[in-house]
Design a protein around this motif. Structure first.
Motif, PDB file in Angstrom:
ATOM      1  N   PHE A   1      18.650 -21.423 -18.028  1.00 50.43           N
ATOM      2  CA  PHE A   1      17.513 -22.006 -17.323  1.00 50.43           C
ATOM      3  C   PHE A   1      16.233 -21.244 -17.641  1.00 50.43           C
ATOM      4  CE2 PHE A   1      19.225 -18.757 -14.506  1.00 50.43           C
ATOM      5  CZ  PHE A   1      18.095 -18.081 -14.085  1.00 50.43           C
ATOM      6  N   ILE A   2      15.107 -21.925 -17.439  1.00 51.03           N
ATOM      7  CA  ILE A   2      13.799 -21.295 -17.465  1.00 51.03           C
ATOM      8  C   ILE A   2      13.179 -21.474 -16.097  1.00 51.03           C
ATOM      9  CG2 ILE A   2      13.408 -21.518 -19.945  1.00 51.03           C
ATOM     10  CD1 ILE A   2      11.804 -24.041 -19.389  1.00 51.03           C
ATOM     11  N   GLN A   3      12.291 -20.547 -15.713  1.00 54.59           N
ATOM     12  CA  GLN A   3      11.797 -20.530 -14.343  1.00 54.59           C
ATOM     13  C   GLN A   3      10.388 -19.941 -14.310  1.00 54.59           C
ATOM     14  OE1 GLN A   3      14.291 -18.178 -11.785  1.00 54.59           O
ATOM     15  NE2 GLN A   3      13.362 -18.919  -9.903  1.00 54.59           N
TER      16      GLN A   3
ATOM     17  N   VAL B   1       7.607 -15.465 -14.455  1.00 51.02           N
ATOM     18  CA  VAL B   1       8.039 -16.415 -15.475  1.00 51.02           C
ATOM     19  C   VAL B   1       9.171 -15.767 -16.265  1.00 51.02           C
ATOM     20  CG1 VAL B   1       6.301 -15.607 -17.127  1.00 51.02           C
ATOM     21  CG2 VAL B   1       7.295 -17.872 -17.397  1.00 51.02           C
ATOM     22  N   GLY B   2      10.190 -16.557 -16.617  1.00 50.31           N
ATOM     23  CA  GLY B   2      11.296 -15.980 -17.357  1.00 50.31           C
ATOM     24  C   GLY B   2      12.429 -16.959 -17.573  1.00 50.31           C
ATOM     25  N   ALA B   3      13.579 -16.412 -17.943  1.00 51.53           N
ATOM     26  CA  ALA B   3      14.746 -17.231 -18.257  1.00 51.53           C
ATOM     27  C   ALA B   3      16.006 -16.461 -17.897  1.00 51.53           C
ATOM     28  CB  ALA B   3      14.755 -17.604 -19.742  1.00 51.53           C
ATOM     29  N   GLY B   4      17.105 -17.206 -17.776  1.00 52.41           N
ATOM     30  CA  GLY B   4      18.379 -16.568 -17.463  1.00 52.41           C
ATOM     31  C   GLY B   4      19.531 -17.528 -17.677  1.00 52.41           C
ATOM     32  N   VAL B   5      20.709 -17.089 -17.276  1.00 49.96           N
ATOM     33  CA  VAL B   5      21.897 -17.933 -17.356  1.00 49.96           C
ATOM     34  C   VAL B   5      22.705 -17.779 -16.072  1.00 49.96           C
ATOM     35  CG1 VAL B   5      22.136 -17.974 -19.867  1.00 49.96           C
ATOM     36  CG2 VAL B   5      23.152 -16.094 -18.583  1.00 49.96           C
ATOM     37  N   GLU B   6      23.215 -18.907 -15.581  1.00 53.42           N
ATOM     38  CA  GLU B   6      24.149 -18.880 -14.452  1.00 53.42           C
ATOM     39  C   GLU B   6      25.551 -19.076 -15.010  1.00 53.42           C
ATOM     40  OE1 GLU B   6      25.206 -21.084 -10.225  1.00 53.42           O
ATOM     41  OE2 GLU B   6      23.634 -21.883 -11.529  1.00 53.42           O
TER      42      GLU B   6
ATOM     43  N   ARG C   1      18.656 -31.707 -13.293  1.00 53.12           N
ATOM     44  CA  ARG C   1      18.374 -30.511 -14.094  1.00 53.12           C
ATOM     45  C   ARG C   1      17.142 -29.745 -13.625  1.00 53.12           C
ATOM     46  NH1 ARG C   1      17.621 -32.467 -19.916  1.00 53.12           N
ATOM     47  NH2 ARG C   1      17.206 -30.237 -20.211  1.00 53.12           N
ATOM     48  N   VAL C   2      16.498 -30.232 -12.580  1.00 51.16           N
ATOM     49  CA  VAL C   2      15.282 -29.589 -12.079  1.00 51.16           C
ATOM     50  C   VAL C   2      15.599 -28.863 -10.776  1.00 51.16           C
ATOM     51  CG1 VAL C   2      12.927 -29.982 -11.253  1.00 51.16           C
ATOM     52  CG2 VAL C   2      13.851 -31.363 -13.135  1.00 51.16           C
ATOM     53  N   PHE C   3      15.018 -27.668 -10.580  1.00 47.39           N
ATOM     54  CA  PHE C   3      15.233 -26.963  -9.327  1.00 47.39           C
ATOM     55  C   PHE C   3      13.926 -26.367  -8.819  1.00 47.39           C
ATOM     56  CE2 PHE C   3      16.102 -23.803 -12.648  1.00 47.39           C
ATOM     57  CZ  PHE C   3      15.365 -22.699 -12.230  1.00 47.39           C
ATOM     58  N   MET C   4      13.897 -26.118  -7.506  1.00 46.30           N
ATOM     59  CA  MET C   4      12.743 -25.490  -6.875  1.00 46.30           C
ATOM     60  C   MET C   4      13.213 -24.732  -5.649  1.00 46.30           C
ATOM     61  SD  MET C   4      10.917 -28.807  -5.092  1.00 46.30           S
ATOM     62  CE  MET C   4      10.878 -29.659  -6.657  1.00 46.30           C
ATOM     63  N   GLY C   5      12.412 -23.759  -5.217  1.00 40.24           N
ATOM     64  CA  GLY C   5      12.797 -22.988  -4.051  1.00 40.24           C
ATOM     65  C   GLY C   5      11.941 -21.752  -3.890  1.00 40.24           C
ATOM     66  N   MET C   6      12.514 -20.725  -3.251  1.00 40.96           N
ATOM     67  CA  MET C   6      11.790 -19.487  -2.967  1.00 40.96           C
ATOM     68  C   MET C   6      12.526 -18.295  -3.554  1.00 40.96           C
ATOM     69  SD  MET C   6       9.005 -20.188  -1.367  1.00 40.96           S
ATOM     70  CE  MET C   6       8.579 -18.512  -0.880  1.00 40.96           C
ATOM     71  N   ASN C   7      11.731 -17.311  -3.978  1.00 41.51           N
ATOM     72  CA  ASN C   7      12.272 -16.071  -4.544  1.00 41.51           C
ATOM     73  C   ASN C   7      11.644 -14.884  -3.818  1.00 41.51           C
ATOM     74  OD1 ASN C   7      13.664 -14.818  -7.203  1.00 41.51           O
ATOM     75  ND2 ASN C   7      11.802 -13.686  -6.724  1.00 41.51           N
ATOM     76  N   TRP C   8      12.450 -13.875  -3.466  1.00 43.80           N
ATOM     77  CA  TRP C   8      11.951 -12.659  -2.823  1.00 43.80           C
ATOM     78  C   TRP C   8      12.452 -11.427  -3.556  1.00 43.80           C
ATOM     79  CZ3 TRP C   8      14.107 -16.701  -0.039  1.00 43.80           C
ATOM     80  CH2 TRP C   8      13.256 -17.384   0.837  1.00 43.80           C
TER      81      TRP C   8
ATOM     82  N   THR D   1       9.073 -21.126  -6.559  1.00 42.24           N
ATOM     83  CA  THR D   1       9.465 -21.230  -7.957  1.00 42.24           C
ATOM     84  C   THR D   1       9.941 -22.634  -8.296  1.00 42.24           C
ATOM     85  OG1 THR D   1      11.759 -20.551  -7.534  1.00 42.24           O
ATOM     86  CG2 THR D   1      10.168 -18.809  -7.997  1.00 42.24           C
ATOM     87  N   ILE D   2       9.742 -22.994  -9.554  1.00 43.50           N
ATOM     88  CA  ILE D   2      10.291 -24.227 -10.099  1.00 43.50           C
ATOM     89  C   ILE D   2      10.941 -23.897 -11.432  1.00 43.50           C
ATOM     90  CG2 ILE D   2       8.643 -25.758  -8.953  1.00 43.50           C
ATOM     91  CD1 ILE D   2       7.109 -25.902 -11.586  1.00 43.50           C
ATOM     92  N   GLY D   3      11.894 -24.695 -11.849  1.00 43.88           N
ATOM     93  CA  GLY D   3      12.572 -24.396 -13.114  1.00 43.88           C
ATOM     94  C   GLY D   3      13.317 -25.591 -13.669  1.00 43.88           C
ATOM     95  N   LEU D   4      13.883 -25.370 -14.832  1.00 46.73           N
ATOM     96  CA  LEU D   4      14.612 -26.414 -15.550  1.00 46.73           C
ATOM     97  C   LEU D   4      15.900 -25.847 -16.111  1.00 46.73           C
ATOM     98  CD1 LEU D   4      14.559 -29.331 -16.725  1.00 46.73           C
ATOM     99  CD2 LEU D   4      13.481 -28.347 -18.772  1.00 46.73           C
ATOM    100  N   ILE D   5      17.001 -26.519 -15.854  1.00 43.45           N
ATOM    101  CA  ILE D   5      18.302 -26.140 -16.415  1.00 43.45           C
ATOM    102  C   ILE D   5      18.406 -26.747 -17.812  1.00 43.45           C
ATOM    103  CG2 ILE D   5      20.804 -26.278 -16.125  1.00 43.45           C
ATOM    104  CD1 ILE D   5      20.245 -26.633 -13.108  1.00 43.45           C
ATOM    105  N   MET D   6      18.656 -25.933 -18.802  1.00 37.65           N
ATOM    106  CA  MET D   6      18.632 -26.376 -20.198  1.00 37.65           C
ATOM    107  C   MET D   6      19.931 -27.092 -20.583  1.00 37.65           C
ATOM    108  SD  MET D   6      15.648 -25.291 -20.669  1.00 37.65           S
ATOM    109  CE  MET D   6      15.386 -25.596 -22.415  1.00 37.65           C
TER     110      MET D   6
END
Length: 205
Positions: A24-26, A50-55, A165-172, A200-205
């Motif tokens: 994902f990117i976020q 801003v960044g990226a990761g994997v679940e 494939r789209v996500f949104m929410g909060m990060n602390w 935050t908003i993001g996209l699952i690749m």
């Protein structure tokens, strides 16, 4: 820090060979402030990430989620009753959260996700501005002989809602390492730690 980044890259490359892995990117915007000791008198300032990761699914609804983020932190200290000095601290970190995730299905297209775990960060930029009636200086927060600590670590948490494939929410983020090294000239006082919150908003690749 290089060793940590190498481990992250190795995990990401290995795990993306698995079909269930979710890269994902976020990105996000929010506010950053100081907390814990001697944070009184400081105010929140604008921050971003801003960044990226994997679940990586592990078992049932649980998984692990390493990521690599560029995160803005810091706070502002307006003039007080005792002096007319204003200080604006902007800190930029390369941050690696290592979260455990839990997923819950809401409907066919909607899912909720909780993520929490430690983060490790290394300061790579930013500036510190000091202003008064007689003085106005701006210096790199981590440049030269700056007393700012480059290393930061603490806890990260996220609450996210996914639609396809789209996500949104909060990060602390809640840091536990003081931003500033102790100095005899400042009576070796204990400095505050970083704290950030972002939408935050993001996209699952």
């Amino acid at each position: 820090m290089k060793r940590i980044l190498f481990i992250f890259v190795a995990i990401a490359v290995t795990m993306t060979a698995t079909a269930q892995v979710r890269p994902f990117i976020q990105a996000g915007i929010g506010g950053s402030e100081f907390w814990l000791q001697n944070a009184e008198g400081t105010e929140a300032r604008f921050s971003y990430l801003v960044g990226a990761g994997v679940e990586i699914p592990v078992k049932n609804q649980f998984g692990i989620q390493p990521a690599l983020m560029l995160v803005s932190k810091g706070a502002d200290a307006p003039p007080s009753k005792n002096d007319n000095i204003e200080t604006n601290i902007h800190l930029v970190y390369l941050e690696m959260p290592l979260d455990v995730t839990y997923r819950a299905t809401i409907s066919d297209n909607w899912q909720a996700k909780l993520a929490a775990g430690p983060y490790f960060a290394y300061g790579i930029g930013g500036d510190t501005e000091v202003k008064s009636s007689r003085l106005h200086t701006t210096n790199g927060s981590f440049s030269g002989k700056s007393p700012m600590r480059r290393f930061d670590a603490g806890l990260n948490a996220q609450v996210l809602f996914e639609y396809k494939r789209v996500f949104m929410g909060m990060n602390w983020d809640m840091g536990f390492i003081p931003i500033h090294k102790k100095e005899p000239a400042l009576d070796n006082k204990t400095f505050p730690c970083n704290s950030t919150g972002a939408f935050t908003i993001g996209l699952i690749m």
